[in-house]
Design a protein around this motif. Structure first.
Motif, mmCIF file in Angstrom:
data_model
loop_
_atom_site.group_PDB
_atom_site.id
_atom_site.type_symbol
_atom_site.label_atom_id
_atom_site.label_comp_id
_atom_site.label_asym_id
_atom_site.label_seq_id
_atom_site.Cartn_x
_atom_site.Cartn_y
_atom_site.Cartn_z
ATOM 1 N N SER A 34 0.830 -1.192 0.000
ATOM 2 C CA SER A 34 0.000 0.000 0.000
ATOM 3 C C SER A 34 0.873 1.255 0.000
ATOM 4 O O SER A 34 2.078 1.194 0.227
ATOM 5 N N THR A 35 0.220 2.388 -0.230
ATOM 6 C CA THR A 35 0.947 3.653 -0.220
ATOM 7 C C THR A 35 1.591 3.915 1.137
ATOM 8 O O THR A 35 2.751 4.331 1.222
ATOM 9 N N VAL A 39 5.546 4.354 1.952
ATOM 10 C CA VAL A 39 6.082 5.547 2.604
ATOM 11 C C VAL A 39 6.931 5.174 3.800
ATOM 12 O O VAL A 39 8.035 5.698 4.017
ATOM 13 N N ARG A 40 6.444 4.259 4.628
ATOM 14 C CA ARG A 40 7.229 3.844 5.802
ATOM 15 C C ARG A 40 8.518 3.165 5.388
ATOM 16 O O ARG A 40 9.579 3.396 5.985
ATOM 17 N N ASN A 43 10.913 5.832 4.226
ATOM 18 C CA ASN A 43 11.502 6.563 5.342
ATOM 19 C C ASN A 43 12.674 5.810 5.955
ATOM 20 O O ASN A 43 13.705 6.406 6.289
ATOM 21 N N ARG A 44 12.502 4.501 6.105
ATOM 22 C CA ARG A 44 13.600 3.698 6.670
ATOM 23 C C ARG A 44 14.797 3.669 5.730
ATOM 24 O O ARG A 44 15.952 3.831 6.149
ATOM 25 N N ILE A 45 14.524 3.464 4.444
ATOM 26 C CA ILE A 45 15.624 3.355 3.475
ATOM 27 C C ILE A 45 16.378 4.676 3.344
ATOM 28 O O ILE A 45 17.608 4.706 3.230
ATOM 29 N N ASP A 46 15.632 5.791 3.338
ATOM 30 C CA ASP A 46 16.249 7.099 3.149
ATOM 31 C C ASP A 46 16.749 7.720 4.440
ATOM 32 O O ASP A 46 17.157 8.893 4.450
ATOM 33 N N ARG A 158 10.327 4.074 -6.150
ATOM 34 C CA ARG A 158 8.941 3.710 -5.849
ATOM 35 C C ARG A 158 8.478 4.373 -4.553
ATOM 36 O O ARG A 158 7.371 4.908 -4.462
ATOM 37 N N THR A 159 9.311 4.327 -3.548
ATOM 38 C CA THR A 159 8.905 4.878 -2.258
ATOM 39 C C THR A 159 8.831 6.397 -2.297
ATOM 40 O O THR A 159 7.975 6.997 -1.646
#
Length: 389
Positions: A34-35, A39-40, A43-46, A158-159
């Protein structure tokens, strides 16, 4: 395939995630997420830490929210109105030159300020509307992100896209019809206004008058067989001083303009002619014994050692107002094009590629110089449909 557990990508305030410890989903798993999950994960990856994230108006539809919407929409409506005014003024407002003190001169003077003000206010309205929207309606959030080098992966892209989608959803723009419509109107009209400014000059057909079209005819053209004399301009548009063949010393140059006796009692036309862009002509008297090379078809355009060339440079239309009598060169000060005056003003230096247009001249019974005809080619720089090289 079911999406990974939501808790796997939940934010952990106060800690920095390690990419090596994260489960990076496959493309198939990304498609199922899901969107909010994306997003979550993003946030973790970035390395983004969400300190706070709350909607500007937790309860939709309140009076305060409606007031904010109207304020934002007001800017967009102003932009639309000013953009529409710009288009109308640009197309319909009187723009042709009117001499000071003549009827309609105020409308002419206001034309440029009005199109500048309306276009500027339209752009201002769009900009202020966007700023007001971000300050009054977008969610209030505070995030901290660590910088990373290198190309973004598919997961990152994608995120990031999901984060933009989520921001749009949280902004509530789809349900704010007033802002949505006013923004669309402002953007559409402003785009139309810019298009009108860019392409408005192409709407009119410059060739609708055939051989009498403005680009092909100048004020040197005779009307009803009346002679067009060479006239000096001493600063007073109502003072008419005609030029005799003996007025110029050898090696000298004089700027002259067209004059018809029928216009002697028309001060408005006399002033208009000296301001016309294609009227000024360089009348040059060459020194004695200077050899003269003539262009084919223009062998009789000179009168003795007198030659007359358009002052409008064939490169970019600047005034070729400099003459060097020792070398017989005409110089354009804008881009340093040089023309040989005793060789039909052919270009010998600089970017100009064509000779200056030559005016055929003669002398009447009283010794006054006049134009035997208009220029036989368009003056000034080139254009698409130019008929001569």
């Amino acid at each position: 395939m079911s999406a990974p557990p939501e808790s796997q990508y939940s934010d952990q305030a106060g800690t920095q995630p390690d990419r090596n410890e994260l489960h990076i989903p496959s493309d198939a798993e990304l498609a199922e997420m899901s969107t909010d999950d994306l997003v979550r994960l993003g946030n973790r990856i970035d390395d983004i830490e969400v300190v706070s994230d709350r909607p500007r108006f937790p309860v939709p539809g309140t009076r305060a929210e409606k007031r904010a919407e109207r304020q934002v929409a007001g800017w967009f409506i102003m932009a639309a109105v000013m953009g529409l005014a710009f288009i109308v003024i640009f197309i319909a407002w009187p723009w042709e030159y009117v001499s000071p003190g003549q009827e309609g001169d105020l409308l002419y003077v206001l034309y440029t300020p009005l199109i500048g003000a309306t276009l500027g206010l339209s752009v201002l309205g769009v900009g202020m509307g966007v700023i007001a929207y971000s300050k009054k309606l977008l969610p209030e959030d505070l995030t901290i992100q660590q910088r990373h080098d290198g190309r973004s992966s598919e997961v990152d892209r994608r995120t990031a896209a999901a984060r933009l989608v989520q921001t749009g959803q949280q902004s509530g723009l789809p349900r704010r019809k007033l802002i949505f419509r006013s923004l669309g109107a402002a953007g559409g009209i402003l785009t139309a206004g810019i298009a009108v400014a860019a392409f408005g000059g192409l709407v009119k057909n410059p060739w609708k008058e055939g051989d009498e079209s403005p680009l092909l005819v100048t004020d040197w053209k005779s009307e009803n067989g009346e002679r067009v004399y060479l006239r000096k301009f001493n600063g007073d548009p109502e003072e008419v001083v005609l030029v005799r063949a003996g007025d110029l010393e050898p090696g000298s140059m004089e700027t002259v303009f067209p004059f018809r006796e029928a216009d002697r009692e028309d001060p408005e036309h006399l002033a208009e002619v000296v301001r016309s862009s294609d009227s000024p002509v360089m009348l040059i008297r060459l020194r004695p014994n200077v050899p003269m090379i003539k262009r084919a078809g223009q062998e009789d355009f000179n009168y003795g050692s007198l030659v007359a060339y358009s002052k409008i440079c064939s490169h970019m239309g600047c005034p070729t107002s400099l003459y060097e009598d020792q070398t017989n060169r005409i110089l354009c000060p804008c881009h340093q094009s040089q023309f040989q005056a005793n060789e039909y003003a052919r270009p010998i230096f600089g970017p100009a590629a064509r000779p200056l247009a030559q005016l055929p001249i003669a002398v009447d019974d009283q010794g006054y110089l006049y134009a035997r005809s208009d220029f036989i080619e368009p003056v000034g720089p080139g254009f698409w449909e130019r008929r001569s090289s």
